[in-house]
Design a protein around this motif. Structure first.
Motif, PDB file in Angstrom:
ATOM      1  N   GLU A 283      69.466  11.830 -28.829  1.00  0.00           N
ATOM      2  CA  GLU A 283      68.312  12.375 -28.125  1.00  0.00           C
ATOM      3  C   GLU A 283      67.112  12.471 -29.058  1.00  0.00           C
ATOM      4  O   GLU A 283      67.238  12.868 -30.212  1.00  0.00           O
ATOM      5  CB  GLU A 283      68.634  13.760 -27.559  1.00  0.00           C
ATOM      6  CG  GLU A 283      69.792  13.761 -26.565  1.00  0.00           C
ATOM      7  CD  GLU A 283      70.188  15.164 -26.148  1.00  0.00           C
ATOM      8  OE1 GLU A 283      69.597  16.128 -26.689  1.00  0.00           O
ATOM      9  OE2 GLU A 283      71.079  15.306 -25.288  1.00  0.00           O
ATOM     10  N   GLU A 284      65.960  12.084 -28.542  1.00  0.00           N
ATOM     11  CA  GLU A 284      64.696  12.199 -29.283  1.00  0.00           C
ATOM     12  C   GLU A 284      63.741  13.019 -28.431  1.00  0.00           C
ATOM     13  O   GLU A 284      63.519  12.688 -27.265  1.00  0.00           O
ATOM     14  CB  GLU A 284      64.110  10.813 -29.545  1.00  0.00           C
ATOM     15  CG  GLU A 284      62.709  10.825 -30.145  1.00  0.00           C
ATOM     16  CD  GLU A 284      62.069   9.447 -30.159  1.00  0.00           C
ATOM     17  OE1 GLU A 284      60.841   9.388 -30.307  1.00  0.00           O
ATOM     18  OE2 GLU A 284      62.795   8.454 -30.010  1.00  0.00           O
ATOM     19  N   ARG A 285      63.198  14.090 -28.997  1.00  0.00           N
ATOM     20  CA  ARG A 285      62.319  14.974 -28.244  1.00  0.00           C
ATOM     21  C   ARG A 285      60.873  14.851 -28.698  1.00  0.00           C
ATOM     22  O   ARG A 285      60.593  14.668 -29.886  1.00  0.00           O
ATOM     23  CB  ARG A 285      62.786  16.422 -28.373  1.00  0.00           C
ATOM     24  CG  ARG A 285      63.997  16.743 -27.519  1.00  0.00           C
ATOM     25  CD  ARG A 285      64.593  18.110 -27.844  1.00  0.00           C
ATOM     26  NE  ARG A 285      65.508  18.567 -26.813  1.00  0.00           N
ATOM     27  CZ  ARG A 285      66.754  18.122 -26.672  1.00  0.00           C
ATOM     28  NH1 ARG A 285      67.229  17.202 -27.506  1.00  0.00           N
ATOM     29  NH2 ARG A 285      67.519  18.577 -25.688  1.00  0.00           N
ATOM     30  N   GLY A 286      59.985  14.993 -27.730  1.00  0.00           N
ATOM     31  CA  GLY A 286      58.558  15.001 -28.024  1.00  0.00           C
ATOM     32  C   GLY A 286      57.855  16.044 -27.176  1.00  0.00           C
ATOM     33  O   GLY A 286      58.198  16.221 -26.004  1.00  0.00           O
ATOM     34  N   ASN A 287      56.907  16.738 -27.772  1.00  0.00           N
ATOM     35  CA  ASN A 287      56.128  17.738 -27.045  1.00  0.00           C
ATOM     36  C   ASN A 287      54.692  17.646 -27.536  1.00  0.00           C
ATOM     37  O   ASN A 287      54.395  18.045 -28.672  1.00  0.00           O
ATOM     38  CB  ASN A 287      56.688  19.143 -27.261  1.00  0.00           C
ATOM     39  CG  ASN A 287      55.937  20.184 -26.460  1.00  0.00           C
ATOM     40  OD1 ASN A 287      55.534  19.936 -25.324  1.00  0.00           O
ATOM     41  ND2 ASN A 287      55.727  21.352 -27.048  1.00  0.00           N
ATOM     42  N   LEU A 288      53.815  17.102 -26.713  1.00  0.00           N
ATOM     43  CA  LEU A 288      52.466  16.774 -27.155  1.00  0.00           C
ATOM     44  C   LEU A 288      51.431  17.481 -26.287  1.00  0.00           C
ATOM     45  O   LEU A 288      51.499  17.417 -25.055  1.00  0.00           O
ATOM     46  CB  LEU A 288      52.235  15.258 -27.065  1.00  0.00           C
ATOM     47  CG  LEU A 288      53.233  14.376 -27.818  1.00  0.00           C
ATOM     48  CD1 LEU A 288      53.053  12.924 -27.409  1.00  0.00           C
ATOM     49  CD2 LEU A 288      53.054  14.541 -29.317  1.00  0.00           C
ATOM     50  N   PHE A 289      50.480  18.148 -26.931  1.00  0.00           N
ATOM     51  CA  PHE A 289      49.331  18.663 -26.213  1.00  0.00           C
ATOM     52  C   PHE A 289      48.263  17.574 -26.195  1.00  0.00           C
ATOM     53  O   PHE A 289      48.142  16.783 -27.139  1.00  0.00           O
ATOM     54  CB  PHE A 289      48.805  19.935 -26.876  1.00  0.00           C
ATOM     55  CG  PHE A 289      49.697  21.119 -26.658  1.00  0.00           C
ATOM     56  CD1 PHE A 289      49.701  21.785 -25.443  1.00  0.00           C
ATOM     57  CD2 PHE A 289      50.554  21.554 -27.665  1.00  0.00           C
ATOM     58  CE1 PHE A 289      50.536  22.876 -25.232  1.00  0.00           C
ATOM     59  CE2 PHE A 289      51.386  22.641 -27.463  1.00  0.00           C
ATOM     60  CZ  PHE A 289      51.380  23.300 -26.243  1.00  0.00           C
ATOM     61  N   VAL A 290      47.504  17.551 -25.111  1.00  0.00           N
ATOM     62  CA  VAL A 290      46.543  16.474 -24.897  1.00  0.00           C
ATOM     63  C   VAL A 290      45.183  17.071 -24.567  1.00  0.00           C
ATOM     64  O   VAL A 290      45.077  17.990 -23.745  1.00  0.00           O
ATOM     65  CB  VAL A 290      46.993  15.555 -23.736  1.00  0.00           C
ATOM     66  CG1 VAL A 290      46.038  14.372 -23.586  1.00  0.00           C
ATOM     67  CG2 VAL A 290      48.415  15.066 -23.964  1.00  0.00           C
ATOM     68  N   ASN A 291      44.158  16.554 -25.212  1.00  0.00           N
ATOM     69  CA  ASN A 291      42.784  16.968 -24.906  1.00  0.00           C
ATOM     70  C   ASN A 291      42.357  16.246 -23.627  1.00  0.00           C
ATOM     71  O   ASN A 291      42.199  15.026 -23.622  1.00  0.00           O
ATOM     72  CB  ASN A 291      41.854  16.605 -26.054  1.00  0.00           C
ATOM     73  CG  ASN A 291      40.446  17.123 -25.840  1.00  0.00           C
ATOM     74  OD1 ASN A 291      40.032  17.408 -24.725  1.00  0.00           O
ATOM     75  ND2 ASN A 291      39.694  17.240 -26.920  1.00  0.00           N
ATOM     76  N   PRO A 292      42.135  16.993 -22.530  1.00  0.00           N
ATOM     77  CA  PRO A 292      41.795  16.336 -21.262  1.00  0.00           C
ATOM     78  C   PRO A 292      40.343  15.908 -21.172  1.00  0.00           C
ATOM     79  O   PRO A 292      39.943  15.264 -20.197  1.00  0.00           O
ATOM     80  CB  PRO A 292      42.114  17.418 -20.225  1.00  0.00           C
ATOM     81  CG  PRO A 292      41.834  18.693 -20.947  1.00  0.00           C
ATOM     82  CD  PRO A 292      42.245  18.460 -22.385  1.00  0.00           C
ATOM     83  N   GLN A 293      39.540  16.300 -22.154  1.00  0.00           N
ATOM     84  CA  GLN A 293      38.107  15.979 -22.177  1.00  0.00           C
ATOM     85  C   GLN A 293      37.379  16.550 -20.966  1.00  0.00           C
ATOM     86  O   GLN A 293      36.392  15.983 -20.498  1.00  0.00           O
ATOM     87  CB  GLN A 293      37.898  14.456 -22.283  1.00  0.00           C
ATOM     88  CG  GLN A 293      38.476  13.869 -23.569  1.00  0.00           C
ATOM     89  CD  GLN A 293      38.263  12.384 -23.688  1.00  0.00           C
ATOM     90  OE1 GLN A 293      38.853  11.611 -22.944  1.00  0.00           O
ATOM     91  NE2 GLN A 293      37.415  11.981 -24.617  1.00  0.00           N
ATOM     92  N   LYS A 294      37.904  17.629 -20.461  1.00  0.00           N
ATOM     93  CA  LYS A 294      37.262  18.377 -19.394  1.00  0.00           C
ATOM     94  C   LYS A 294      37.837  19.787 -19.439  1.00  0.00           C
ATOM     95  O   LYS A 294      38.944  19.989 -19.966  1.00  0.00           O
ATOM     96  CB  LYS A 294      37.495  17.734 -18.027  1.00  0.00           C
ATOM     97  CG  LYS A 294      38.960  17.691 -17.596  1.00  0.00           C
ATOM     98  CD  LYS A 294      39.130  17.010 -16.238  1.00  0.00           C
ATOM     99  CE  LYS A 294      38.388  17.744 -15.146  1.00  0.00           C
ATOM    100  NZ  LYS A 294      38.600  17.141 -13.819  1.00  0.00           N
ATOM    101  N   PRO A 295      37.128  20.778 -18.921  1.00  0.00           N
ATOM    102  CA  PRO A 295      37.631  22.158 -18.995  1.00  0.00           C
ATOM    103  C   PRO A 295      38.921  22.346 -18.208  1.00  0.00           C
ATOM    104  O   PRO A 295      39.106  21.755 -17.139  1.00  0.00           O
ATOM    105  CB  PRO A 295      36.488  22.983 -18.391  1.00  0.00           C
ATOM    106  CG  PRO A 295      35.280  22.114 -18.488  1.00  0.00           C
ATOM    107  CD  PRO A 295      35.769  20.705 -18.353  1.00  0.00           C
ATOM    108  N   ILE A 296      39.806  23.152 -18.749  1.00  0.00           N
ATOM    109  CA  ILE A 296      41.011  23.546 -18.028  1.00  0.00           C
ATOM    110  C   ILE A 296      40.625  24.717 -17.120  1.00  0.00           C
ATOM    111  O   ILE A 296      40.118  25.732 -17.600  1.00  0.00           O
ATOM    112  CB  ILE A 296      42.126  23.985 -18.996  1.00  0.00           C
ATOM    113  CG1 ILE A 296      42.494  22.834 -19.942  1.00  0.00           C
ATOM    114  CG2 ILE A 296      43.355  24.449 -18.226  1.00  0.00           C
ATOM    115  CD1 ILE A 296      43.505  23.234 -21.020  1.00  0.00           C
ATOM    116  N   PRO A 297      40.836  24.624 -15.810  1.00  0.00           N
ATOM    117  CA  PRO A 297      40.475  25.728 -14.913  1.00  0.00           C
ATOM    118  C   PRO A 297      41.202  27.016 -15.288  1.00  0.00           C
ATOM    119  O   PRO A 297      42.318  26.982 -15.826  1.00  0.00           O
ATOM    120  CB  PRO A 297      40.924  25.217 -13.539  1.00  0.00           C
ATOM    121  CG  PRO A 297      40.937  23.727 -13.674  1.00  0.00           C
ATOM    122  CD  PRO A 297      41.357  23.458 -15.086  1.00  0.00           C
TER     123      PRO A 297
END
Length: 283
Positions: free
Chosen positions: A40-54
Motif C-alpha cells: 500500500e502507498e498512501r498520499g494526502n495532498l492539500f491543493v491550492n484551489p486559486q479561489k476562496p474556500i467558502p
C-alpha cells in the motif's frame, strides 16, 4: 478481506470548494494505492484551489484558506498524480457520481487527458445502496421484524400506508431516549424534531431551482437572528443567476420572472417564485 487485484487500485476521496464540477476546485486529495501484491502507498495532498474556500466548506472540512495558500495547485500536482494513477482502477464512496467527474475535470484543466474509460470504477456507496435496500419493505423488515409480504399486499396505497405507520412507531421505539448509547442516534417523539431530521436539502421549491443560503458578514461568519438561528435568503440554483439572491434578480431583471412563468418549470417552482415576488414588492 484482502482485495483480489489484477492491477493497482486507487482508493481515494476529494475535498472541494463545492459541488459544481465547472466552477469548484479540489482542495484536498487523499488516496491509498493498493497493489496486487498487497503493498500500500498512501498520499494526502492539500491543493491550492486559486479561489476562496467558502465559509461553510471551511466549517465542514476544517480546511482553511490559510492552510492551502502555500499548497501546490492541481496544475502543479497533475503530472505526478497522472504518473501515480496511470494503469490503475479507482474506488471511492459516491465517487462515480462526484469524485471521478471532478478529478477528470481537474486533469483536463491541467492539460492532461486522463482516460477513465480504461479504468474500472468501483463505488462503495452504490454497493451499499444496492445490497442494503432502503425501500419500505426493507424498513419494515428491519424495524418491525417481519417480512412485509407476510403482513400486507405490497404496492397498494392503503397497505403501504399501514406499513409506514408501523415503521414510524417502531423507529420512535428504537431511537427513544435510553435506547441508544450514542446521543446522535436519539430521536424524541416530537414532530418538529422529526421534520427537521427528515429534511435532506435546503430547497425552497421541491425541484431545487431555488435554495436557501445562509447570510454571512464581511468575514464570512454566519449571521443569526434574535432566536440564534442562522439567517437565510433564497438564491437561484441554476442558470445565469445561479447563486444570486432571488429578490435581487426580481428587482434587477423583472423579465426573468416572466420567462420562468412561461417556461417548462414545475408549478411549485412558479408558485414559490411568485410568493417571493409578492413579498418583495409588498415591502
Amino acid at each position: 478481506m484482502k482485495l483480489n487485484l489484477t492491477k493497482p487500485l486507487i482508493v481515494f476521496d476529494l475535498e472541494t470548494t463545492g459541488l459544481d464540477l465547472v466552477n469548484d476546485r479540489v482542495i484536498q486529495i487523499s488516496y491509498i494505492k493498493v497493489s496486487p501484491d498487497g503493498s500500500e502507498e498512501r498520499g494526502n495532498l492539500f491543493v491550492n484551489p486559486q479561489k476562496p474556500i467558502p465559509a461553510e466548506v471551511e466549517q465542514l472540512t476544517g480546511i482553511t484558506n490559510e492552510q492551502v495558500a502555500q499548497a501546490p495547485t492541481f496544475q502543479e500536482l497533475a503530472s505526478k498524480l497522472n504518473s501515480v494513477f496511470s494503469g490503475c482502477d479507482f474506488a471511492g464512496f459516491n465517487s462515480n457520481h462526484f469524485d471521478i467527474p471532478m478529478l477528470a475535470e481537474e486533469f483536463l484543466r491541467a492539460g492532461i487527458d486522463f482516460d477513465f474509460s480504461k479504468c474500472r470504477l468501483i463505488d462503495a456507496q452504490t454497493i451499499f445502496h444496492r445490497m442494503e435496500r432502503r425501500n419500505l419493505a426493507a424498513a419494515y423488515k428491519f424495524y418491525v421484524g417481519r417480512k412485509m409480504e407476510d403482513d400486507f399486499q405490497a404496492h397498494l396505497a392503503d397497505q403501504d400506508t399501514e406499513a409506514t405507520y408501523l415503521v414510524l412507531q417502531a423507529q420512535l421505539d428504537r431511537y427513544a431516549p435510553g435506547m441508544q448509547e450514542e446521543e446522535d442516534r436519539v430521536l424524541h417523539n416530537d414532530m418538529d424534531e422529526l421534520a427537521a431530521f427528515s429534511k435532506t436539502n435546503d430547497n425552497v421549491d421541491f425541484a431545487g431551482r431555488m435554495i436557501w443560503k445562509e447570510l454571512t458578514d464581511s468575514s464570512g461568519n454566519p449571521l443569526t437572528g434574535a432566536d440564534g438561528k442562522p439567517l437565510k435568503q433564497e438564491v437561484f440554483n441554476f442558470g445565469k443567476y445561479k447563486g444570486v439572491p432571488v429578490a435581487e434578480v426580481l428587482r434587477r431583471d423583472p423579465g426573468y420572472y416572466s420567462w420562468i412563468l412561461s417556461s417548462d418549470f414545475t408549478n411549485n417552482t412558479k408558485q414559490m417564485l411568485t410568493r417571493i415576488r409578492l413579498r418583495e414588492f409588498g415591502r
